[in-house]
Design an enzyme around this catalytic site. Sequence first.
Site, PDB file in Angstrom:
ATOM      1  N   LYS A 264      36.497  17.526  15.943  1.00 59.04           N
ATOM      2  CA  LYS A 264      36.008  18.892  15.715  1.00 59.04           C
ATOM      3  C   LYS A 264      35.590  19.145  14.274  1.00 59.04           C
ATOM      4  O   LYS A 264      34.786  20.031  14.011  1.00 59.04           O
ATOM      5  CB  LYS A 264      37.080  19.914  16.126  1.00 59.04           C
ATOM      6  CG  LYS A 264      37.240  20.050  17.625  1.00 59.04           C
ATOM      7  CD  LYS A 264      37.980  21.332  17.966  1.00 59.04           C
ATOM      8  CE  LYS A 264      38.009  21.563  19.458  1.00 59.04           C
ATOM      9  NZ  LYS A 264      38.730  22.774  19.816  1.00 59.04           N
TER      10      LYS A 264
ATOM     11  N   LYS B  42      33.081  23.411  27.441  1.00 57.10           N
ATOM     12  CA  LYS B  42      32.738  24.813  27.221  1.00 57.10           C
ATOM     13  C   LYS B  42      31.787  24.971  26.042  1.00 57.10           C
ATOM     14  O   LYS B  42      31.024  25.907  25.972  1.00 57.10           O
ATOM     15  CB  LYS B  42      34.007  25.610  26.903  1.00 57.10           C
ATOM     16  CG  LYS B  42      34.788  25.998  28.123  1.00 57.10           C
ATOM     17  CD  LYS B  42      35.825  27.048  27.767  1.00 57.10           C
ATOM     18  CE  LYS B  42      37.181  26.452  27.592  1.00 57.10           C
ATOM     19  NZ  LYS B  42      38.242  27.327  27.180  1.00 57.10           N
TER      20      LYS B  42
ATOM     21  N   LYS C 241      32.170  14.513  28.931  1.00 58.67           N
ATOM     22  CA  LYS C 241      32.983  15.448  29.711  1.00 58.67           C
ATOM     23  C   LYS C 241      32.324  16.823  29.733  1.00 58.67           C
ATOM     24  O   LYS C 241      31.800  17.258  28.703  1.00 58.67           O
ATOM     25  CB  LYS C 241      34.356  15.557  29.025  1.00 58.67           C
ATOM     26  CG  LYS C 241      35.509  15.712  29.981  1.00 58.67           C
ATOM     27  CD  LYS C 241      36.817  15.741  29.235  1.00 58.67           C
ATOM     28  CE  LYS C 241      37.120  17.130  28.687  1.00 58.67           C
ATOM     29  NZ  LYS C 241      38.501  17.358  28.321  1.00 58.67           N
TER      30      LYS C 241
HETATM   31  P1  AMP Z   1      39.306  23.363  27.181  1.00 60.07           P
HETATM   32  O1  AMP Z   1      38.059  23.786  27.908  1.00 60.07           O
HETATM   33  O2  AMP Z   1      39.073  22.141  26.365  1.00 60.07           O
HETATM   34  O3  AMP Z   1      39.989  24.483  26.474  1.00 60.07           O
HETATM   35  O4  AMP Z   1      40.317  22.850  28.299  1.00 60.07           O
HETATM   36  C1  AMP Z   1      41.135  23.666  29.103  1.00 60.07           C
HETATM   37  C2  AMP Z   1      41.770  22.796  30.182  1.00 60.07           C
HETATM   38  O5  AMP Z   1      40.775  22.306  31.073  1.00 60.07           O
HETATM   39  C3  AMP Z   1      42.504  21.567  29.652  1.00 60.07           C
HETATM   40  O6  AMP Z   1      43.679  21.374  30.416  1.00 60.07           O
HETATM   41  C4  AMP Z   1      41.530  20.450  29.877  1.00 60.07           C
HETATM   42  O7  AMP Z   1      42.173  19.203  30.046  1.00 60.07           O
HETATM   43  C5  AMP Z   1      40.802  20.882  31.136  1.00 60.07           C
HETATM   44  N1  AMP Z   1      39.412  20.407  31.133  1.00 60.07           N
HETATM   45  C6  AMP Z   1      38.469  20.752  30.224  1.00 60.07           C
HETATM   46  N2  AMP Z   1      37.282  20.161  30.516  1.00 60.07           N
HETATM   47  C7  AMP Z   1      37.485  19.420  31.629  1.00 60.07           C
HETATM   48  C8  AMP Z   1      36.640  18.580  32.425  1.00 60.07           C
HETATM   49  N3  AMP Z   1      35.360  18.388  32.128  1.00 60.07           N
HETATM   50  N4  AMP Z   1      37.180  17.978  33.518  1.00 60.07           N
HETATM   51  C9  AMP Z   1      38.481  18.174  33.823  1.00 60.07           C
HETATM   52  N5  AMP Z   1      39.328  18.958  33.124  1.00 60.07           N
HETATM   53  C10 AMP Z   1      38.849  19.574  32.037  1.00 60.07           C
END
Ligand code: AMP
Length: 321
Positions: free
Chosen positions: A104, A188, A185
């Site tokens: 980041k 967001k 992946k």
């Molecule tokens: P974040 O969007 O990084 O804040 O992630 C929030 C939760 O969603 C975390 O538990 C991540 O591991 C899960 N997560 C985020 N992106 C993915 C993705 N592309 N596939 C599966 N799980 C995800």
Amino acid sequence: MQPSGNLHIGNYLGALKNWVAIQHDYEAIFCIVDLHAVTEYQDPAELRSKIRELAALYLAAGIDSKVTTVMVQSAVPAHAELAWMLTCVTPFGWLGRMTQFKVKSADKETVLDGLFQYPVLMAADILLYQAAVVPVGDDQTQHVELTRDIAQRFNSLYGETFVVPETSLPMVGARIMGLDDPTRKMSKSATGAGHAIALLDSPEVIRKKIMRATTDSAPGVDFAVLSPGVENLLSIHQAFTGWSSEQMRAHFAGMRYGDLKKQVAEATVAGLDPLQRRYQEIVSEPGYVERILREGAARVEPVADATVELVKRRMGLFTAS
Ligand code: AMP
């Protein structure tokens, strides 16, 4: 989860759906981490509305606020308070090794101190409630390891205080990749219009995004040589429908990509429909989300305050009693 950006099907299929499934097996707390969100600049009005939206999405996905706590991090001051105390037992070098920080901070002109301290705040979120189990995806396991190290270091310096979280509950959910670039992946923060399917995308938008998803130049599905894009589409279908691998093979083998995409789009639209309906009901009831969040904070605050009090006493800081 952080209340920033739009929640997408990766968040749902990889995390949220799993949380709903396990919520009755544990005494669970689902925290909306707004203090973590501001480790990168957030527009204040947008952040305020995203906090409410995220809470409503948790509830719409099936988090049951009667058995489970949904709360906002900044509503319980003990999170920030404990985080400071933990920074004072955390060696600088430990934080410099964090992969997420390296990623980041890599392209930033100014790297905020908050981004560096991010994992310590996460340790506070966990240790404040003497949590035994933390359900995170593989991208967060390093932070849970760090939490264990911080807890152990504190315990050895000041005496037994924290439960050391034993496991980071493995996520059984799918790992969803970007539709435009299936080697990355779904995220967001990615900006491409065709990258992610947001949980609140309309059926038309969902169909359009999936029909444009990257595949490869083969004519149809060959399970012997699945390219990342096709594999991702199949994972999305399987995660929404719950089909077995045998069912998937029997149904999709040899199917042309255009037809595969249509079916993935319909599975996604149908999979999100109940969530989207409940979401609309939830947000149309004035004050409902706010009440759940107030009750959530009130439920956990005594536990959090007791931990901070104990930590203060252990460290020799001033306590009124
Ligand atoms: P974040 O969007 O990084 O804040 O992630 C929030 C939760 O969603 C975390 O538990 C991540 O591991 C899960 N997560 C985020 N992106 C993915 C993705 N592309 N596939 C599966 N799980 C995800």
